[in-house]
Write a protein that holds these residues in place. Structure first.
Motif, PDB file in Angstrom:
ATOM      1  N   GLY A  95       0.840  -1.184   0.000  1.00 37.23           N
ATOM      2  CA  GLY A  95       0.000   0.000   0.000  1.00 37.23           C
ATOM      3  C   GLY A  95       0.877   1.237   0.000  1.00 37.23           C
ATOM      4  N   VAL A  96       0.644   2.134  -0.961  1.00 34.63           N
ATOM      5  CA  VAL A  96       1.513   3.293  -1.177  1.00 34.63           C
ATOM      6  C   VAL A  96       0.693   4.569  -1.042  1.00 34.63           C
ATOM      7  N   ASP A  97       1.196   5.537  -0.262  1.00 36.78           N
ATOM      8  CA  ASP A  97       0.447   6.776  -0.055  1.00 36.78           C
ATOM      9  C   ASP A  97       0.718   7.781  -1.174  1.00 36.78           C
ATOM     10  N   TYR A  98       0.144   8.987  -1.053  1.00 38.99           N
ATOM     11  CA  TYR A  98       0.211   9.975  -2.133  1.00 38.99           C
ATOM     12  C   TYR A  98       1.624  10.499  -2.364  1.00 38.99           C
ATOM     13  N   PHE A 162       9.764   3.741  -4.859  1.00 44.65           N
ATOM     14  CA  PHE A 162       8.847   4.138  -3.785  1.00 44.65           C
ATOM     15  C   PHE A 162       9.637   4.963  -2.770  1.00 44.65           C
ATOM     16  N   HIS A 163       9.743   6.274  -3.027  1.00 44.21           N
ATOM     17  CA  HIS A 163      10.686   7.094  -2.264  1.00 44.21           C
ATOM     18  C   HIS A 163      10.042   8.136  -1.360  1.00 44.21           C
ATOM     19  N   GLY A 164       8.754   8.390  -1.511  1.00 44.06           N
ATOM     20  CA  GLY A 164       8.089   9.337  -0.625  1.00 44.06           C
ATOM     21  C   GLY A 164       8.411  10.796  -0.883  1.00 44.06           C
ATOM     22  N   LEU A 165       8.770  11.147  -2.118  1.00 43.31           N
ATOM     23  CA  LEU A 165       9.163  12.524  -2.431  1.00 43.31           C
ATOM     24  C   LEU A 165       8.087  13.315  -3.173  1.00 43.31           C
ATOM     25  N   PHE A 166       6.977  12.686  -3.516  1.00 40.42           N
ATOM     26  CA  PHE A 166       5.945  13.391  -4.265  1.00 40.42           C
ATOM     27  C   PHE A 166       5.147  14.324  -3.357  1.00 40.42           C
TER      28      PHE A 166
END
Length: 249
Positions: A95-98, A162-166
């Motif tokens: 599960g991946v967040d925005y 999947f780095h969380g930088l967006f």
């Protein structure tokens, strides 16, 4: 004050349910601790990343490792064992967040059960306290969602994708600053500075600072909301490690 950061106000992935994206994830290690006999090893994974739906605010991805290969200028000991351990982190439902960060693993039980079977089979061929301890460490990771997410989010696994930088980018909040731990350099801590910009596509330039490494730099390149390629290069006086990701289609 202008809020747009180098032509970029915000950026997010736009996953298309049912699509299949093929990538090559590669870790290249150049060991020059022995100047007379430098060693290069390359660990390559061919990976399929597939958006399969949503649950609440999360996009759900299947991550399938199709093939693992190892290249080296010297013989690789226990190559079969290394590959089997790599396949323990296969067929993941994440599960991946925005922001593009993994925050849930939906098939923990399946991953743990499969590794239990694999480790029992491997234990027949590979003996010793070190091997058993290592197998036990993998079991603990696969039974602890927080630890598993941390591991999958490292650059040596899937952290370049999947780095969380967006998100939304404000000029006065730049650069993005975060701390990373790099396992391949004795768990050294690095302060990363990330500069997003829009120029011939979207680019994230990355620089890192640490007293334990001499070089830490890289970039992520996007086009049409799709990662095209990514590279992080880290170096000290003993080795250079490159983490690379390439979109294959």
């Amino acid at each position: 004050m202008i809020s747009i950061v180098h032509g970029l106000k915000e950026y997010h992935l736009e996953p298309k349910v049912g699509a299949r994206y093929s990538y090559r994830f590669e870790t290249i290690v150049d060991d020059f601790s022995n100047e007379r006999s430098p060693v290069q090893k390359s660990y390559i994974r061919e990976v399929q990343i597939m958006p399969i739906g949503r649950e609440g605010y999360l996009d759900i991805y299947q991550i399938f490792t199709a093939k693992i290969s190892i290249k080296s200028n010297v013989a690789v000991a226990d190559e079969y064992l290394i590959k089997q351990i790599g396949y323990a982190f296969d067929e993941i439902e994440a599960g991946v967040d925005y922001t593009g960060k993994i925050v849930r693993i939906f098939n923990m039980k399946e991953l743990s059960s499969r590794w239990d079977k694999t480790s029992r089979e491997l234990a027949v061929e590979y003996e010793g306290s070190f091997i058993q301890s290592y197998f036990g460490e993998i079991s603990m990771i696969l039974n602890d969602e927080t630890r598993l997410i941390e591991f999958l989010s490292t650059y040596k696994m899937f952290g370049l994708y999947f780095h969380g930088l967006f998100g939304n980018y404000l000029l006065w909040e730049m650069p993005i600053v975060r701390r990373k731990t790099i396992e391949d350099f004795k768990n050294s801590e690095v302060e990363e500075q990330i500069h997003p910009e829009k120029k011939d596509g979207v680019r994230y330039k990355i620089r890192g600072r640490s007293s334990n490494v001499d070089k830490y730099e890289g970039e992520l390149l996007y086009n049409d909301y799709q990662l095209q390629e990514a590279l992080i290069e880290i170096e000290d006086n003993m080795q250079s490690v490159k983490y690379a990701t390439l979109f294959l289609g």
